[in-house]
Design a protein around this motif. Structure first.
Motif, mmCIF file in Angstrom:
data_model
loop_
_atom_site.group_PDB
_atom_site.id
_atom_site.type_symbol
_atom_site.label_atom_id
_atom_site.label_comp_id
_atom_site.label_asym_id
_atom_site.label_seq_id
_atom_site.Cartn_x
_atom_site.Cartn_y
_atom_site.Cartn_z
ATOM 1 N N VAL A 101 0.830 -1.204 0.000
ATOM 2 C CA VAL A 101 0.000 0.000 0.000
ATOM 3 C C VAL A 101 0.864 1.253 0.000
ATOM 4 N N THR A 102 1.989 1.211 0.709
ATOM 5 C CA THR A 102 2.901 2.357 0.725
ATOM 6 C C THR A 102 3.398 2.674 -0.675
ATOM 7 N N VAL A 103 3.876 1.671 -1.387
ATOM 8 C CA VAL A 103 4.391 1.889 -2.739
ATOM 9 C C VAL A 103 3.261 2.333 -3.661
ATOM 10 N N GLU A 104 2.095 1.713 -3.544
ATOM 11 C CA GLU A 104 0.966 2.057 -4.420
ATOM 12 C C GLU A 104 0.556 3.521 -4.257
ATOM 13 N N LEU A 105 0.595 4.022 -3.039
ATOM 14 C CA LEU A 105 0.154 5.390 -2.789
ATOM 15 C C LEU A 105 1.113 6.437 -3.329
ATOM 16 N N GLY A 131 4.491 10.148 6.568
ATOM 17 C CA GLY A 131 3.566 9.332 7.352
ATOM 18 C C GLY A 131 3.317 7.974 6.723
ATOM 19 N N ILE A 132 3.154 7.943 5.398
ATOM 20 C CA ILE A 132 2.939 6.678 4.695
ATOM 21 C C ILE A 132 4.145 5.762 4.860
ATOM 22 N N ALA A 133 5.336 6.320 4.730
ATOM 23 C CA ALA A 133 6.542 5.510 4.884
ATOM 24 C C ALA A 133 6.636 4.928 6.291
ATOM 25 N N MET A 134 6.338 5.739 7.302
ATOM 26 C CA MET A 134 6.395 5.257 8.684
ATOM 27 C C MET A 134 5.360 4.173 8.945
ATOM 28 N N LEU A 135 4.193 4.319 8.338
ATOM 29 C CA LEU A 135 3.117 3.371 8.593
ATOM 30 C C LEU A 135 3.287 2.077 7.827
ATOM 31 N N CYS A 157 -0.887 2.806 -12.350
ATOM 32 C CA CYS A 157 -2.280 2.667 -12.793
ATOM 33 C C CYS A 157 -3.206 3.577 -11.988
ATOM 34 N N TRP A 158 -2.908 3.751 -10.700
ATOM 35 C CA TRP A 158 -3.729 4.642 -9.871
ATOM 36 C C TRP A 158 -3.585 6.083 -10.350
ATOM 37 N N ALA A 159 -2.376 6.488 -10.711
ATOM 38 C CA ALA A 159 -2.170 7.837 -11.242
ATOM 39 C C ALA A 159 -2.947 8.020 -12.543
ATOM 40 N N VAL A 160 -2.919 7.015 -13.417
ATOM 41 C CA VAL A 160 -3.692 7.067 -14.665
ATOM 42 C C VAL A 160 -5.184 7.179 -14.363
ATOM 43 N N TYR A 161 -5.639 6.411 -13.385
ATOM 44 C CA TYR A 161 -7.055 6.443 -12.986
ATOM 45 C C TYR A 161 -7.470 7.838 -12.526
ATOM 46 N N ILE A 162 -6.630 8.502 -11.727
ATOM 47 C CA ILE A 162 -6.963 9.835 -11.212
ATOM 48 C C ILE A 162 -7.074 10.845 -12.350
ATOM 49 N N PHE A 238 -7.053 15.568 -4.325
ATOM 50 C CA PHE A 238 -7.458 14.158 -4.306
ATOM 51 C C PHE A 238 -6.264 13.272 -3.968
ATOM 52 N N GLY A 239 -5.111 13.564 -4.545
ATOM 53 C CA GLY A 239 -3.933 12.732 -4.314
ATOM 54 C C GLY A 239 -3.529 12.686 -2.858
ATOM 55 N N VAL A 240 -3.542 13.846 -2.189
ATOM 56 C CA VAL A 240 -3.136 13.865 -0.790
ATOM 57 C C VAL A 240 -4.217 13.242 0.099
ATOM 58 N N LEU A 241 -5.485 13.481 -0.213
ATOM 59 C CA LEU A 241 -6.544 12.846 0.567
ATOM 60 C C LEU A 241 -6.472 11.322 0.463
ATOM 61 N N SER A 242 -6.037 10.821 -0.670
ATOM 62 C CA SER A 242 -5.902 9.371 -0.841
ATOM 63 C C SER A 242 -4.861 8.783 0.104
ATOM 64 N N SER A 243 -3.958 9.624 0.611
ATOM 65 C CA SER A 243 -2.943 9.139 1.539
ATOM 66 C C SER A 243 -3.547 8.747 2.887
ATOM 67 N N LEU A 244 -4.829 9.031 3.081
ATOM 68 C CA LEU A 244 -5.511 8.532 4.275
ATOM 69 C C LEU A 244 -5.641 7.010 4.250
ATOM 70 N N GLY A 245 -5.451 6.404 3.080
ATOM 71 C CA GLY A 245 -5.658 4.970 2.935
ATOM 72 C C GLY A 245 -4.957 4.108 3.971
ATOM 73 N N PRO A 246 -3.634 4.254 4.163
ATOM 74 C CA PRO A 246 -2.965 3.413 5.158
ATOM 75 C C PRO A 246 -3.455 3.655 6.577
#
Length: 285
Positions: A101-105, A131-135, A157-162, A238-246
């Motif tokens: 998930v870290t790499v995907e984000l 934060g993503i790296a730490m988590l 692919c996620w970047a393409v999707y956005i 949108f990109g930064v809000l997606s970092s809530l994922g982890p």
């Protein structure tokens, strides 16, 4: 011809994205045990197949009047959706979930960084990345180059999707474009994953109902919310809000799977939430 209004027009787009994140992560936590039964290819095929069918029945997109440019956008969005789902499952099959998930984000964060125009924007992105790296990265976890490569492909692919979703959303009504793109994604991934999905469903037909529920939580609801949100919000936000994922994934694991959180994870969650709130509060209109 009478047009259909976009759904949820009065709900703030940031709230739609946060709701989508919660839907995806809690859906994944609830159905985590099914992954081992169907394999990564089978899981992607069943999730996308069920999701595309449900969304098509609910939306019934009006596609006959679409020009070529719109169809090219649908194709690009569908390929992004299909690759995002398949590659993240292939990554999770080889590396720890947090690492994958870290790499995907890095995908949505790269989109956010590309859209930065002020120093404060770059600082919020950097804080979210920290934060993503730490988590996500756990000390002593085995590093699998192929697994990390699959996660990197999921990020791309996620970047393409956005980007594709943001551009397509301005040319179609409601979530018609998303529904058509889901059919494209299913048309590509389902045939690839049948070798794992078909035997599993033959042994236990109840998996179809289970993945129908998974598709609603992890595909139909979140993708519809994101597609609607991207009509009214920048790809950077949108990109930064997606970092809530982890952070939400850790919370879902604690609530659903009784997984404990250590101090490092709590600090990481605080950093990601702070960055996500900060980018919304300071975003230029």
């Amino acid at each position: 011809m009478q047009t259909r209004p976009d759904p949820l027009p009065r709900v703030p787009p940031s709230a739609l994205v946060v709701a989508a994140v919660f839907s995806v992560q809690f859906g994944n936590a609830i159905v985590g045990s099914l992954f081992d039964r169907v394999g990564p290819f089978g899981a992607a095929a069943l999730r996308l197949g069920c999701g595309a069918l449900i969304l098509a029945l609910l939306v019934r997109p009006r596609v006959l009047s679409w020009p070529r440019r719109t169809w090219l956008g649908v194709l690009l969005l569908g390929l992004g959706l299909g690759g995002m789902n398949l590659f993240i499952y292939l990554a999770i099959d080889r590396v720890p979930l947090g690492v994958a998930v870290t790499v995907e984000l890095m995908g949505p964060l790269a989109v956010a960084a590309a859209g930065s125009r002020r120093l404060i924007d770059a600082l919020w992105v950097a804080l979210a990345a920290l934060g993503i790296a730490m988590l996500g990265v756990h000390g002593g976890a085995a590093f699998d180059v192929r697994g990390a490569g699959f996660a990197a492909m999921a990020a791309l692919c996620w970047a393409v999707y956005i980007v594709a979703s943001a551009r397509l959303g301005t040319r179609v009504h409601g979530v018609d474009g998303l529904s058509a793109a889901m059919l494209v994604a299913a048309g590509v991934i389902v045939p690839i994953g049948l070798f794992q999905a078909a035997p599993a469903v033959a042994d236990d037909p109840g998996l179809l109902a289970a993945f129908g529920g998974v598709a609603v939580l992890t595909s139909v609801i979140p993708y519809a919310l994101e597609f609607t949100a991207l009509k009214r919000m920048s790809t950077r936000v949108f990109g930064v809000l997606s970092s809530l994922g982890p952070a939400v994934a850790a919370f879902a694991g604690f609530v659903v799977l009784d997984q404990s959180l250590d101090s490092r994870q709590l600090v990481a969650i605080a950093l990601v939430v702070t960055a996500s709130a900060g980018v919304v509060l300071t975003a230029a209109r």
